[in-house]
Design an enzyme around this catalytic site. Structure first.
Site, PDB file in Angstrom:
ATOM      1  N   HIS A  36      26.878  21.600  36.852  1.00 47.35           N
ATOM      2  CA  HIS A  36      25.890  21.993  35.839  1.00 47.35           C
ATOM      3  C   HIS A  36      26.325  23.306  35.186  1.00 47.35           C
ATOM      4  O   HIS A  36      27.012  24.123  35.819  1.00 47.35           O
ATOM      5  CB  HIS A  36      24.512  22.172  36.476  1.00 47.35           C
ATOM      6  CG  HIS A  36      24.041  20.957  37.212  1.00 47.35           C
ATOM      7  ND1 HIS A  36      23.285  19.978  36.615  1.00 47.35           N
ATOM      8  CD2 HIS A  36      24.250  20.559  38.495  1.00 47.35           C
ATOM      9  CE1 HIS A  36      23.030  19.026  37.500  1.00 47.35           C
ATOM     10  NE2 HIS A  36      23.597  19.348  38.651  1.00 47.35           N
ATOM     11  N   GLY A  51      35.721  18.157  59.406  1.00 40.67           N
ATOM     12  CA  GLY A  51      34.270  18.058  59.304  1.00 40.67           C
ATOM     13  C   GLY A  51      33.631  19.191  58.522  1.00 40.67           C
ATOM     14  O   GLY A  51      34.114  20.325  58.523  1.00 40.67           O
ATOM     15  N   ARG A  94      49.766  27.204  56.267  1.00 33.18           N
ATOM     16  CA  ARG A  94      51.200  27.010  56.478  1.00 33.18           C
ATOM     17  C   ARG A  94      51.595  25.604  56.053  1.00 33.18           C
ATOM     18  O   ARG A  94      50.746  24.755  55.773  1.00 33.18           O
ATOM     19  CB  ARG A  94      51.591  27.234  57.937  1.00 33.18           C
ATOM     20  CG  ARG A  94      51.048  26.198  58.923  1.00 33.18           C
ATOM     21  CD  ARG A  94      51.608  26.459  60.309  1.00 33.18           C
ATOM     22  NE  ARG A  94      51.124  25.535  61.309  1.00 33.18           N
ATOM     23  CZ  ARG A  94      51.665  24.361  61.596  1.00 33.18           C
ATOM     24  NH1 ARG A  94      52.716  23.916  60.892  1.00 33.18           N
ATOM     25  NH2 ARG A  94      51.179  23.590  62.565  1.00 33.18           N
ATOM     26  N   LYS A 107      42.331  27.996  51.601  1.00 28.41           N
ATOM     27  CA  LYS A 107      43.662  28.488  51.243  1.00 28.41           C
ATOM     28  C   LYS A 107      44.708  27.893  52.173  1.00 28.41           C
ATOM     29  O   LYS A 107      44.413  27.558  53.316  1.00 28.41           O
ATOM     30  CB  LYS A 107      43.708  30.020  51.340  1.00 28.41           C
ATOM     31  CG  LYS A 107      42.789  30.717  50.352  1.00 28.41           C
ATOM     32  CD  LYS A 107      42.880  32.224  50.500  1.00 28.41           C
ATOM     33  CE  LYS A 107      41.962  32.939  49.520  1.00 28.41           C
ATOM     34  NZ  LYS A 107      42.020  34.418  49.673  1.00 28.41           N
TER      35      LYS A 107
END
Length: 211
Positions: A111, A138, A179, A176
């Protein structure tokens, strides 16, 4: 353009009666899926095949929720565990051999930021793509427009707001890259724990058969 055409063109649109009419089929099928005998795996698979726009051997552990279903395309051997939600306003394309742990959410819907614009009831959808051999941990949330590459692991509890490259382990909020995945990871099953000899021998046999 009508509102369905605007939505499918990736333009801001309003969920008018025609849009909501398209959602009725998905709501009927997800209700059936979420109330079916949980031990009737064959029936679950049949409903999932009817619900998704494209699938090959997909299995979903109910409950499961989506807006349309026909905007979801999954490859071979897709598995989603309990309480998966996919808001498929735009296309959601998922590759082969992908697994999702419980409570994974994929959102293509959004939105406008400014309240005056948001209160017009205009919204949007931006597609999400996920490559082959991806495992989503999860309670992960995948946001609109994200592309996740091949052979990726997303850690539990992640909020994925940007693209994740191939062969990566990524986690966090925002998610992020931690590795790269390498050949050294082949014999590991959890952190630094290696397969036992019998298990590894059998795993190698299965790998050879799949190649």
């Amino acid at each position: 353009m009508n509102q369905i055409e605007r939505r499918d063109a990736g333009l801001p649109y309003i969920s008018d009666d025609s849009v909501m009419e398209q959602q009725k089929q998905a709501r009927r099928l997800t209700q059936e899926l979420n109330t079916v005998d949980r031990s009737d795996f064959k029936k679950i698979s049949e409903i999932v095949k009817e619900l998704f726009g494209k699938s090959q051997g997909a299995f979903v552990n109910p409950p499961f929720y989506c807006d349309y279903g026909f905007h979801i395309e999954v490859g071979k051997n897709f598995f989603a565990n309990y309480n998966c939600t996919i808001l498929d306003v735009a296309k959601v394309r998922i590759g082969d051999n992908c697994q999702m742990a419980p409570n994974v959410s994929i959102y293509t819907a959004g939105h406008p930021v400014h309240p005056l614009t948001r209160n017009t009831a205009y919204e949007y959808g931006i597609e999400v793509t996920i490559g082959d051999n991806v495992w989503i941990g999860g309670n992960t949330v995948i946001c609109p427009g994200v592309h996740i590459g091949d052979n990726v692991v997303i850690g539990a509890g992640s909020v994925v707001t940007k693209d994740i490259p191939d062969w990566s382990i990524a986690a966090g909020n925002p998610c992020k890259v931690i590795r790269k995945i390498t050949d050294a990871d082949k014999k590991l099953y959890y952190r630094n724990q290696e397969f036992d000899e019998a298990g590894w021998t059998d795993a190698c046999r299965i790998i050879r058969e799949k190649q």
